[in-house]
Design a protein around this motif. Sequence first.
Motif, PDB file in Angstrom:
ATOM      1  N   PRO A 247     -56.079 -88.508 -77.087  1.00 38.17           N
ATOM      2  CA  PRO A 247     -56.529 -88.084 -78.384  1.00 38.17           C
ATOM      3  C   PRO A 247     -55.447 -87.501 -79.390  1.00 38.17           C
ATOM      4  CG  PRO A 247     -58.321 -88.029 -76.990  1.00 38.17           C
ATOM      5  CD  PRO A 247     -57.185 -88.025 -76.291  1.00 38.17           C
ATOM      6  N   ASN A 248     -54.978 -88.055 -80.398  1.00 33.68           N
ATOM      7  CA  ASN A 248     -54.114 -87.129 -81.291  1.00 33.68           C
ATOM      8  C   ASN A 248     -52.646 -86.604 -80.765  1.00 33.68           C
ATOM      9  OD1 ASN A 248     -55.906 -87.205 -83.394  1.00 33.68           O
ATOM     10  ND2 ASN A 248     -57.110 -85.418 -82.533  1.00 33.68           N
ATOM     11  N   ILE A 249     -52.440 -87.419 -79.627  1.00 31.62           N
ATOM     12  CA  ILE A 249     -51.158 -87.145 -79.111  1.00 31.62           C
ATOM     13  C   ILE A 249     -49.950 -87.278 -80.032  1.00 31.62           C
ATOM     14  CG2 ILE A 249     -50.736 -89.338 -77.928  1.00 31.62           C
ATOM     15  CD1 ILE A 249     -49.820 -85.862 -76.680  1.00 31.62           C
ATOM     16  N   PHE A 250     -50.129 -88.244 -80.981  1.00 36.06           N
ATOM     17  CA  PHE A 250     -49.071 -88.861 -81.840  1.00 36.06           C
ATOM     18  C   PHE A 250     -48.743 -87.613 -82.828  1.00 36.06           C
ATOM     19  CE2 PHE A 250     -49.485 -93.804 -81.373  1.00 36.06           C
ATOM     20  CZ  PHE A 250     -48.990 -93.607 -80.199  1.00 36.06           C
ATOM     21  N   HIS A 251     -49.854 -87.054 -83.376  1.00 37.73           N
ATOM     22  CA  HIS A 251     -49.756 -85.986 -84.008  1.00 37.73           C
ATOM     23  C   HIS A 251     -49.313 -84.661 -83.601  1.00 37.73           C
ATOM     24  CE1 HIS A 251     -51.345 -83.404 -87.432  1.00 37.73           C
ATOM     25  NE2 HIS A 251     -51.572 -82.458 -86.451  1.00 37.73           N
ATOM     26  N   LYS A 252     -49.643 -84.421 -82.157  1.00 40.54           N
ATOM     27  CA  LYS A 252     -48.981 -83.344 -81.446  1.00 40.54           C
ATOM     28  C   LYS A 252     -47.615 -83.406 -81.344  1.00 40.54           C
ATOM     29  CE  LYS A 252     -53.403 -82.060 -78.926  1.00 40.54           C
ATOM     30  NZ  LYS A 252     -53.778 -82.096 -77.660  1.00 40.54           N
ATOM     31  N   MET A 253     -47.005 -84.751 -81.173  1.00 38.65           N
ATOM     32  CA  MET A 253     -45.580 -85.039 -81.040  1.00 38.65           C
ATOM     33  C   MET A 253     -44.842 -85.154 -82.364  1.00 38.65           C
ATOM     34  SD  MET A 253     -45.242 -85.137 -77.748  1.00 38.65           S
ATOM     35  CE  MET A 253     -43.536 -85.871 -77.789  1.00 38.65           C
ATOM     36  N   LYS A 254     -45.679 -85.180 -83.354  1.00 40.86           N
ATOM     37  CA  LYS A 254     -44.914 -85.785 -84.664  1.00 40.86           C
ATOM     38  C   LYS A 254     -43.882 -84.760 -85.040  1.00 40.86           C
ATOM     39  CE  LYS A 254     -45.865 -87.013 -89.340  1.00 40.86           C
ATOM     40  NZ  LYS A 254     -46.798 -86.711 -90.459  1.00 40.86           N
ATOM     41  N   ASN A 255     -43.989 -83.392 -84.975  1.00 41.95           N
ATOM     42  CA  ASN A 255     -42.886 -82.534 -85.328  1.00 41.95           C
ATOM     43  C   ASN A 255     -41.718 -82.793 -84.551  1.00 41.95           C
ATOM     44  OD1 ASN A 255     -44.341 -81.494 -87.635  1.00 41.95           O
ATOM     45  ND2 ASN A 255     -45.228 -79.741 -86.377  1.00 41.95           N
ATOM     46  N   THR A 256     -41.964 -82.646 -83.062  1.00 42.30           N
ATOM     47  CA  THR A 256     -40.647 -82.749 -82.245  1.00 42.30           C
ATOM     48  C   THR A 256     -39.883 -84.122 -82.437  1.00 42.30           C
ATOM     49  OG1 THR A 256     -41.907 -81.447 -80.611  1.00 42.30           O
ATOM     50  CG2 THR A 256     -40.034 -82.970 -79.850  1.00 42.30           C
ATOM     51  N   LEU A 257     -40.641 -85.307 -82.539  1.00 40.72           N
ATOM     52  CA  LEU A 257     -40.309 -86.555 -83.062  1.00 40.72           C
ATOM     53  C   LEU A 257     -39.364 -86.543 -84.203  1.00 40.72           C
ATOM     54  CD1 LEU A 257     -43.056 -88.764 -81.622  1.00 40.72           C
ATOM     55  CD2 LEU A 257     -40.767 -88.405 -80.384  1.00 40.72           C
ATOM     56  N   GLU A 258     -39.983 -86.124 -85.428  1.00 42.69           N
ATOM     57  CA  GLU A 258     -39.214 -86.153 -86.690  1.00 42.69           C
ATOM     58  C   GLU A 258     -37.923 -85.318 -86.721  1.00 42.69           C
ATOM     59  OE1 GLU A 258     -42.367 -85.138 -89.016  1.00 42.69           O
ATOM     60  OE2 GLU A 258     -42.991 -87.024 -89.889  1.00 42.69           O
ATOM     61  N   THR A 259     -37.848 -84.407 -85.955  1.00 45.87           N
ATOM     62  CA  THR A 259     -36.415 -83.816 -85.751  1.00 45.87           C
ATOM     63  C   THR A 259     -35.358 -84.795 -85.553  1.00 45.87           C
ATOM     64  OG1 THR A 259     -36.435 -83.050 -83.796  1.00 45.87           O
ATOM     65  CG2 THR A 259     -37.516 -81.742 -85.220  1.00 45.87           C
ATOM     66  N   GLU A 260     -35.712 -85.685 -84.725  1.00 47.30           N
ATOM     67  CA  GLU A 260     -34.678 -86.776 -84.251  1.00 47.30           C
ATOM     68  C   GLU A 260     -33.608 -86.056 -83.295  1.00 47.30           C
ATOM     69  OE1 GLU A 260     -33.703 -90.255 -86.463  1.00 47.30           O
ATOM     70  OE2 GLU A 260     -35.437 -90.020 -87.577  1.00 47.30           O
ATOM     71  N   ARG A 261     -33.864 -84.777 -82.828  1.00 51.11           N
ATOM     72  CA  ARG A 261     -32.805 -84.024 -82.000  1.00 51.11           C
ATOM     73  C   ARG A 261     -32.642 -84.680 -80.682  1.00 51.11           C
ATOM     74  NH1 ARG A 261     -34.299 -77.991 -82.137  1.00 51.11           N
ATOM     75  NH2 ARG A 261     -32.562 -78.025 -80.785  1.00 51.11           N
ATOM     76  N   TYR A 262     -33.797 -85.239 -80.164  1.00 50.85           N
ATOM     77  CA  TYR A 262     -33.849 -85.723 -78.681  1.00 50.85           C
ATOM     78  C   TYR A 262     -33.693 -87.058 -78.430  1.00 50.85           C
ATOM     79  CZ  TYR A 262     -35.385 -80.659 -78.855  1.00 50.85           C
ATOM     80  OH  TYR A 262     -35.372 -79.450 -78.960  1.00 50.85           O
ATOM     81  N   ASP A 263     -33.053 -87.469 -77.629  1.00 50.26           N
ATOM     82  CA  ASP A 263     -32.894 -88.901 -77.362  1.00 50.26           C
ATOM     83  C   ASP A 263     -34.073 -89.381 -76.203  1.00 50.26           C
ATOM     84  OD1 ASP A 263     -29.971 -89.432 -78.222  1.00 50.26           O
ATOM     85  OD2 ASP A 263     -29.525 -87.677 -76.926  1.00 50.26           O
ATOM     86  N   PHE A 264     -34.557 -88.400 -75.578  1.00 49.85           N
ATOM     87  CA  PHE A 264     -35.360 -88.824 -74.475  1.00 49.85           C
ATOM     88  C   PHE A 264     -36.519 -87.694 -74.354  1.00 49.85           C
ATOM     89  CE2 PHE A 264     -36.989 -88.763 -70.389  1.00 49.85           C
ATOM     90  CZ  PHE A 264     -36.723 -90.134 -69.740  1.00 49.85           C
ATOM     91  N   ILE A 265     -37.866 -87.781 -74.936  1.00 49.79           N
ATOM     92  CA  ILE A 265     -38.934 -86.796 -74.992  1.00 49.79           C
ATOM     93  C   ILE A 265     -40.253 -87.440 -74.087  1.00 49.79           C
ATOM     94  CG2 ILE A 265     -40.372 -85.762 -76.494  1.00 49.79           C
ATOM     95  CD1 ILE A 265     -38.551 -86.306 -78.823  1.00 49.79           C
ATOM     96  N   TYR A 266     -40.276 -86.448 -72.895  1.00 49.97           N
ATOM     97  CA  TYR A 266     -41.678 -87.065 -72.039  1.00 49.97           C
ATOM     98  C   TYR A 266     -42.168 -86.003 -71.829  1.00 49.97           C
ATOM     99  CZ  TYR A 266     -38.892 -84.377 -68.335  1.00 49.97           C
ATOM    100  OH  TYR A 266     -38.430 -83.249 -67.564  1.00 49.97           O
TER     101      TYR A 266
END
Length: 352
Positions: A102-121
């Motif tokens: 539940p809500n994992i996309f929301h938790k990941m949103k800030n990290t993903l939106e930076t687009e600093r990382y190629d591979f996030i796990y």
Amino acid sequence: MRHPLITVITATLNGGDKLKVTFDSILAQRCKDVEYILIDGLSTDNTMEIIRDYHKKFSGRDITFKCISEKDSGIYDAFNKGIHMASGRYLIFMGAGDYFFPNIFHKMKNTLETERYDFIYGNVYNKSNGTIYDGKFDIYKIMVGNISHQAIFYKADLFKRLGKYELKYKILSDYHFNLKCFSPESKLSIKYVKYIISVFEGAGLSAFNPDTDFLEDLPILIRQNFGDTGLAYFENEKPKKDKQVIRTFLDQMLAQKAIGVKDKFVIYGTANWGQRFYDGLKEKELDVLAFSDSNSEKWGIKFNDIEVISPDKIENTEYDKIIIASGRWAEIREILASKGYADEKILFMKTM
């Protein structure tokens, strides 16, 4: 053209009602900056009916839903089709029946939106055994174990930079791709997060079928990606990991009463896995009566001071269980069945 933050790709064949669990977990996410792609391999059950029903639900939530149904040559061919269709900035791959926390996309949103990382796990929860898999990886840990694809957000352009999934590997092509991602030569920016990304059943394709092509090539792939030093580490550490895997397997078999402390065993296989199973059984003070092997040249010789016998002679021993110690377990299981050995007396580990 709109580029959503996340594209979820699922490959399925007769996924049926399992898909509902996956679909519902996406619809329940607070973050809706999502695209969903489903690649169906010409299902003959109720899959397409379910897809049509959920297509309306996704549209109602303003989530792009794309689907094709056509013959493919396996899960990674289907994933590659999904990659070609994807417009998201990050891609994640799910099986039918896998579902997001539940809500994992929301938790990941800030990290993903930076687009600093190629591979996030992150981690996955294995529903079949109640375990969380498997923490932070480095180049050493990835050499002896894979990261679940249900836990990884790949930047979309990785599949242009490193290539799509290799179709030669029918079961573990994602492991092949992850080795390339962790290779120092790829120079990727990799980030671990301590979240459980998703839940999976623990009974996917890789749990039931050894990818013999991949396993045979693995030392070569290790050397290609991590050099001679990496290969030396792999050759030293892999037996240790295998030993722990066997120890866990035997513990589970004892706990489930699939084997007993007074049982007598025949080990089918005299290569590395045969030795490892022998060591594991002796560690637990379990009795090994004999070894067996398909290779007639080995019949009559001693292995660990125990005779190697032909498969036909197993019935002449006082065995309780036969342990198949080979990645060819499916083939050997059929051989034993053809000779009349009861399936309930045959044990094998499906990830050798």
